[in-house]
Scaffold this motif. Structure first.
Motif, PDB file in Angstrom:
ATOM      1  N   SER A  12     -50.707 -66.841  15.604  1.00 22.61           N
ATOM      2  CA  SER A  12     -52.020 -67.095  15.358  1.00 22.61           C
ATOM      3  C   SER A  12     -52.513 -65.754  15.242  1.00 22.61           C
ATOM      4  O   SER A  12     -53.745 -65.160  14.753  1.00 22.61           O
ATOM      5  N   LYS A  13     -51.664 -64.728  15.710  1.00 20.70           N
ATOM      6  CA  LYS A  13     -52.232 -63.077  15.496  1.00 20.70           C
ATOM      7  C   LYS A  13     -51.819 -62.586  14.437  1.00 20.70           C
ATOM      8  O   LYS A  13     -51.960 -61.112  14.360  1.00 20.70           O
ATOM      9  N   VAL A  14     -50.922 -63.000  13.773  1.00 19.41           N
ATOM     10  CA  VAL A  14     -50.488 -62.526  12.496  1.00 19.41           C
ATOM     11  C   VAL A  14     -50.989 -62.693  11.031  1.00 19.41           C
ATOM     12  O   VAL A  14     -50.577 -62.364  10.200  1.00 19.41           O
ATOM     13  N   GLY A  15     -52.024 -63.610  11.166  1.00 18.29           N
ATOM     14  CA  GLY A  15     -52.885 -63.958  10.039  1.00 18.29           C
ATOM     15  C   GLY A  15     -53.275 -62.725   9.258  1.00 18.29           C
ATOM     16  O   GLY A  15     -53.731 -61.907   9.553  1.00 18.29           O
ATOM     17  N   GLU A  67     -42.102 -68.401   8.346  1.00 19.32           N
ATOM     18  CA  GLU A  67     -42.904 -69.772   7.820  1.00 19.32           C
ATOM     19  C   GLU A  67     -44.192 -69.551   7.441  1.00 19.32           C
ATOM     20  O   GLU A  67     -44.816 -70.000   6.562  1.00 19.32           O
ATOM     21  N   LYS A  68     -44.738 -68.543   8.130  1.00 21.09           N
ATOM     22  CA  LYS A  68     -46.039 -67.973   7.912  1.00 21.09           C
ATOM     23  C   LYS A  68     -46.346 -66.835   6.839  1.00 21.09           C
ATOM     24  O   LYS A  68     -47.482 -66.369   6.682  1.00 21.09           O
ATOM     25  N   GLY A  69     -44.986 -66.562   6.089  1.00 22.58           N
ATOM     26  CA  GLY A  69     -45.115 -65.745   5.192  1.00 22.58           C
ATOM     27  C   GLY A  69     -45.052 -64.134   5.823  1.00 22.58           C
ATOM     28  O   GLY A  69     -45.195 -63.319   4.815  1.00 22.58           O
ATOM     29  N   VAL A  70     -44.481 -63.752   6.912  1.00 26.94           N
ATOM     30  CA  VAL A  70     -44.478 -62.563   7.525  1.00 26.94           C
ATOM     31  C   VAL A  70     -43.106 -62.342   7.764  1.00 26.94           C
ATOM     32  O   VAL A  70     -42.123 -63.022   8.293  1.00 26.94           O
ATOM     33  N   GLU A 104     -46.667 -53.621   8.628  1.00 28.06           N
ATOM     34  CA  GLU A 104     -48.041 -53.664   9.208  1.00 28.06           C
ATOM     35  C   GLU A 104     -48.525 -53.936  10.598  1.00 28.06           C
ATOM     36  O   GLU A 104     -49.567 -53.534  11.244  1.00 28.06           O
ATOM     37  N   ALA A 105     -47.410 -54.527  11.315  1.00 30.35           N
ATOM     38  CA  ALA A 105     -47.540 -54.772  12.783  1.00 30.35           C
ATOM     39  C   ALA A 105     -46.492 -54.710  13.417  1.00 30.35           C
ATOM     40  O   ALA A 105     -45.212 -54.470  12.915  1.00 30.35           O
ATOM     41  N   VAL A 106     -46.619 -54.187  14.923  1.00 30.76           N
ATOM     42  CA  VAL A 106     -45.277 -54.175  15.578  1.00 30.76           C
ATOM     43  C   VAL A 106     -45.573 -55.308  16.608  1.00 30.76           C
ATOM     44  O   VAL A 106     -46.652 -55.233  17.422  1.00 30.76           O
ATOM     45  N   ILE A 107     -44.726 -55.900  16.956  1.00 31.29           N
ATOM     46  CA  ILE A 107     -44.687 -57.037  18.009  1.00 31.29           C
ATOM     47  C   ILE A 107     -44.083 -56.796  19.226  1.00 31.29           C
ATOM     48  O   ILE A 107     -42.755 -56.548  19.383  1.00 31.29           O
ATOM     49  N   VAL A 108     -44.693 -56.556  20.409  1.00 28.95           N
ATOM     50  CA  VAL A 108     -43.994 -56.034  21.721  1.00 28.95           C
ATOM     51  C   VAL A 108     -43.712 -57.285  22.449  1.00 28.95           C
ATOM     52  O   VAL A 108     -44.349 -58.287  22.831  1.00 28.95           O
ATOM     53  N   VAL A 129     -50.685 -53.379  17.077  1.00 29.00           N
ATOM     54  CA  VAL A 129     -49.713 -53.747  18.048  1.00 29.00           C
ATOM     55  C   VAL A 129     -50.078 -55.020  18.647  1.00 29.00           C
ATOM     56  O   VAL A 129     -51.247 -55.222  19.058  1.00 29.00           O
ATOM     57  N   ILE A 130     -49.197 -55.897  18.571  1.00 34.14           N
ATOM     58  CA  ILE A 130     -49.336 -57.447  18.944  1.00 34.14           C
ATOM     59  C   ILE A 130     -48.392 -57.655  20.341  1.00 34.14           C
ATOM     60  O   ILE A 130     -47.336 -57.360  20.159  1.00 34.14           O
ATOM     61  N   GLU A 131     -49.079 -58.091  21.297  1.00 30.55           N
ATOM     62  CA  GLU A 131     -48.505 -58.465  22.492  1.00 30.55           C
ATOM     63  C   GLU A 131     -47.961 -59.886  22.447  1.00 30.55           C
ATOM     64  O   GLU A 131     -48.460 -60.854  22.053  1.00 30.55           O
ATOM     65  N   GLY A 132     -46.406 -60.106  22.547  1.00 29.39           N
ATOM     66  CA  GLY A 132     -45.962 -61.303  22.323  1.00 29.39           C
ATOM     67  C   GLY A 132     -45.652 -62.036  23.685  1.00 29.39           C
ATOM     68  O   GLY A 132     -45.393 -63.157  23.805  1.00 29.39           O
ATOM     69  N   MET A 133     -45.834 -61.501  24.888  1.00 24.82           N
ATOM     70  CA  MET A 133     -45.468 -61.845  25.985  1.00 24.82           C
ATOM     71  C   MET A 133     -46.828 -61.695  27.222  1.00 24.82           C
ATOM     72  O   MET A 133     -47.212 -60.503  27.035  1.00 24.82           O
ATOM     73  N   LYS A 134     -46.877 -62.481  27.977  1.00 23.88           N
ATOM     74  CA  LYS A 134     -47.991 -61.950  29.167  1.00 23.88           C
ATOM     75  C   LYS A 134     -47.122 -62.386  30.624  1.00 23.88           C
ATOM     76  O   LYS A 134     -46.503 -63.344  30.680  1.00 23.88           O
ATOM     77  N   VAL A 135     -47.393 -61.374  31.399  1.00 26.31           N
ATOM     78  CA  VAL A 135     -46.951 -61.219  32.769  1.00 26.31           C
ATOM     79  C   VAL A 135     -47.299 -62.501  33.376  1.00 26.31           C
ATOM     80  O   VAL A 135     -48.543 -62.633  33.547  1.00 26.31           O
TER      81      VAL A 135
END
Ligand code: SF4
Length: 163
Positions: A12-15, A67-70, A104-108, A129-135
């Motif tokens: 949802s964050k890579v729109g 699938e989202k074109g990224v 365009e983005a970095v997913i951590v 910078v996009i966070e992919g996980m939460k502690v």
């Protein structure tokens, strides 16, 4: 010791984006996924430097983003001393800075400290910078070794982090 994570909704964050570089920390996130899937963290004989469950997790994430074109690529840290994003050497940070310019983005995939390493490395680029996980806590587990070469974490419990 490993930190334990819940997944964040990366898709949802890579729109509006068309490319992203996935930067995984190969330690705590890989342990989290192996424990979650009830699979060995690593097999010394089959894959000495990769955790199979985490590799599958990343492939699935790439497929969902495709699938989202990224378009995605994984920024690899093959040497053991590069596994921990919280302790990345200078050279690895410079390398990420160079690679990130093509995306365009970095997913951590890692903790806040991992995100800080990445944010600092790419600050001279236009990368989001996009966070992919939460502690979710700190893991308490028994490290075990089973033939043929499996390293696993057993009897895992999540210990909440004090506020
Ligand atoms: S960067 Fe965070 S997730 Fe990775 S090894 Fe260090 S503490 Fe664990």
């Amino acid at each position: 010791m490993p930190i334990e994570f819940n997944d964040l909704d990366v898709v949802s964050k890579v729109g509006g984006l068309s490319s992203a570089l996935i930067v995984p920390c190969n330690m705590c996130p890989a342990v989290t996924v192996a424990v979650r899937e009830k699979k060995p963290f690593m097999n010394f004989f089959r894959s000495f430097v990769k955790s199979a469950p985490f590799e599958q997790y990343i492939r699935t994430l790439q497929s969902r983003l495709r699938e989202k074109g990224v378009r995605t690529k994984v920024f690899r840290s093959s040497l053991y001393h590069q596994w921990f994003l919280c302790m990345w050497p200078w050279g690895q940070r410079k390398k990420l800075q160079k690679y990130a310019k093509q995306y365009e983005a970095v997913i951590v995939l890692g903790c806040e400290s991992a995100t800080e390493t990445v944010r600092d490395s790419v600050k001279s680029t236009d990368c989001k910078v996009i966070e992919g996980m939460k502690v979710s806590g700190i893991m308490n587990a028994k490290l075990s070794f089973h033939l043929p070469g499996n390293i696993s974490f057993e009897d895992c419990r999540t210990i909440p982090i004090s506020q």
